[in-house]
Design a protein around this motif. Sequence first.
Motif, mmCIF file in Angstrom:
data_model
loop_
_atom_site.group_PDB
_atom_site.id
_atom_site.type_symbol
_atom_site.label_atom_id
_atom_site.label_comp_id
_atom_site.label_asym_id
_atom_site.label_seq_id
_atom_site.Cartn_x
_atom_site.Cartn_y
_atom_site.Cartn_z
ATOM 1 N N ALA A 296 9.358 -3.464 -5.319
ATOM 2 C CA ALA A 296 8.337 -3.168 -4.307
ATOM 3 C C ALA A 296 8.498 -1.743 -3.797
ATOM 4 N N GLY A 297 9.741 -1.314 -3.635
ATOM 5 C CA GLY A 297 9.982 0.050 -3.176
ATOM 6 C C GLY A 297 9.491 1.093 -4.162
ATOM 7 N N GLN A 298 9.711 0.850 -5.446
ATOM 8 C CA GLN A 298 9.258 1.802 -6.469
ATOM 9 C C GLN A 298 7.731 1.860 -6.533
ATOM 10 N N LEU B 203 -2.802 -13.140 -3.975
ATOM 11 C CA LEU B 203 -1.544 -12.633 -3.442
ATOM 12 C C LEU B 203 -0.748 -13.681 -2.673
ATOM 13 N N THR B 204 -1.426 -14.698 -2.150
ATOM 14 C CA THR B 204 -0.720 -15.721 -1.384
ATOM 15 C C THR B 204 -0.440 -16.985 -2.194
ATOM 16 N N ALA B 205 -0.854 -17.023 -3.451
ATOM 17 C CA ALA B 205 -0.691 -18.229 -4.266
ATOM 18 C C ALA B 205 0.773 -18.648 -4.356
ATOM 19 N N GLU B 206 1.670 -17.678 -4.503
ATOM 20 C CA GLU B 206 3.105 -17.946 -4.549
ATOM 21 C C GLU B 206 3.777 -17.143 -3.444
ATOM 22 N N VAL B 207 4.710 -17.763 -2.757
ATOM 23 C CA VAL B 207 5.346 -17.103 -1.616
ATOM 24 C C VAL B 207 6.066 -15.828 -2.046
ATOM 25 N N GLU B 208 6.662 -15.812 -3.249
ATOM 26 C CA GLU B 208 7.355 -14.606 -3.715
ATOM 27 C C GLU B 208 6.372 -13.457 -3.924
ATOM 28 N N ASN B 209 5.181 -13.773 -4.439
ATOM 29 C CA ASN B 209 4.169 -12.737 -4.644
ATOM 30 C C ASN B 209 3.703 -12.162 -3.309
ATOM 31 N N ALA B 210 3.512 -13.050 -2.324
ATOM 32 C CA ALA B 210 3.066 -12.596 -1.004
ATOM 33 C C ALA B 210 4.113 -11.688 -0.370
ATOM 34 N N ASP B 211 5.383 -12.075 -0.489
ATOM 35 C CA ASP B 211 6.459 -11.251 0.083
ATOM 36 C C ASP B 211 6.526 -9.882 -0.598
ATOM 37 N N PHE B 212 6.360 -9.879 -1.914
ATOM 38 C CA PHE B 212 6.402 -8.622 -2.667
ATOM 39 C C PHE B 212 5.258 -7.723 -2.206
ATOM 40 N N PHE B 213 4.062 -8.290 -2.112
ATOM 41 C CA PHE B 213 2.908 -7.490 -1.694
ATOM 42 C C PHE B 213 3.115 -6.919 -0.294
ATOM 43 N N GLU B 214 3.610 -7.733 0.617
ATOM 44 C CA GLU B 214 3.796 -7.243 1.989
ATOM 45 C C GLU B 214 4.785 -6.096 2.032
ATOM 46 N N ALA B 215 5.798 -6.140 1.180
ATOM 47 C CA ALA B 215 6.763 -5.043 1.122
ATOM 48 C C ALA B 215 6.094 -3.771 0.604
ATOM 49 N N VAL B 216 5.195 -3.930 -0.379
ATOM 50 C CA VAL B 216 4.478 -2.772 -0.919
ATOM 51 C C VAL B 216 3.481 -2.225 0.103
#
Length: 504
Positions: free
Chosen positions: A397-399, A349-362
């Motif tokens: 992420a919201g969906q 989840l932290t490999a790419e900053v965009e993935n980490a941000d998406f996960f945190e939103a979820v």
Amino acid sequence: MLDLLSFTPPKPKVIQGAKQDWELVIGLEVHAQVASNAKLFSGASTGFGAEPNSHVAFVDAAMPGMLPVINEFCVEQAVRTGLGIKAAINLRSAFDRKNYFYPDLPQGYQISQLYHPIVGEGEVIVDMGPGVARRVRIERIHLEQDAGKSIHDMDPNMSFVDLNRTGVALMEIVSRPDIRGPEEAAAYVAKLRQIMRYLGTCDGNMQNGNLRADVNVSICTPGAYEKFQETGDFGYLGTRCEIKNMNSLRFIQAAIEVEARRQIAIVEDGGAVVQETRLYDPDKGETRSMRSKEEAHDYRYFPDPDLLPLEIEQAWVDDIAGAMPELPDAKKARFVGDLGLSEYDASVLTAEVENADFFEAVAAGRDGKIAANWVINELFGRLNKEGLTVETSPVSAGQLGGIIDLIAKGDISGKIAKDLFEIVWTEGGEPAEIVDARGMKQVTDLGAIEKAVDEIIAANPDQVEKAKQNPKLAGWFVGQVLKATGGKANPAAVNELVAKKLAD
């Protein structure tokens, strides 16, 4: 943050020669294009893919009388990168001219930093697996301008020059010879890329040449590296060769392996490795000589007379440090410690900053483990299959969070949730509204579920007798009830009622 004391360093790569075993010693010079809209010494655009020679200012073209003017934002980006690798920031630095013929750099020299770089010593911790990490010391980071691009395949008799990259700001990140194998080298470049992408100082696009590495490779006998570490005497190490302009993690590994075996063959045959710059040919699987390796005096460095020494204030550095984002190691540790994720899931989840941000939103306000499972297994799995990224994901992420909320409330089962995910992926829409509109809510009315259970049991007396003798067969009744209710019956309630009925 990673606690290095709890990690053991990975074992060095050992290559078996014809006569004995050999170990590798590797150092890297990583050239990272500074994420900036303008070049290091001019206001010309750094945009990629423009028409040749369309992003060229007078100073880039070395027009007479044109003087360089430092881009303050590029300096800030270099400082931010230095802070990201826990390096010393030099409050006073200076630019030098590196002189030799550049066919694609009109001024005939490169403005760089040799004697007084902007960033001093730092370190990068490269995680090689559970409990295994390599500490790679950084010697320096200096700012310099990039050269242009020579194009040789447009005409059989001529070469063409595109000056769009000329003057683009680069950070050259120079490591110590601390890397001991091809996999470590690739992991080190990947970790640097990850850190800079989190910081926003380099986009890390290797395909566009925005991140590339010069790889220095040498060989030594087992035990010699440890003596080098104790004494600092490079005589214990073999002669190094530099593999130039590597822009692929896979090719970096392959090139190191090929070059090491070339050097081993030379030494075991009684020859001597010549220090030089080489190029890697992935099609032939070999390295070939490019030029003899120059030393600093060959470049005739001298202070650039057009640029004053760069002096920055500690308060400015402190302001940059105060605005630093959470870096990947700290984020990974927080995901493990606060959200209860496994080391593996946190790494993914932290490999790419965009993935980490998406996960945190979820995960915000939800169960971290459940959110991680849906993001990694369902979303990332589908994105990989479709060749998409989180930035281009049809499911926001919201969906995805909305689907998880419906599961948590008991409105839908896990099976219905996967069907709902497919609908959202292909058609869009708000999960709760889709569930209401299509009647997808799971049946929680125990009376209705009990009626379905009774009907299945009554219709299958032989299966009932078998299930009473072997309770494991109760799952068959659960499956039939779920099938009869279109998958909408609450699975937990069905399991409980089936067990109760069969026990009577």
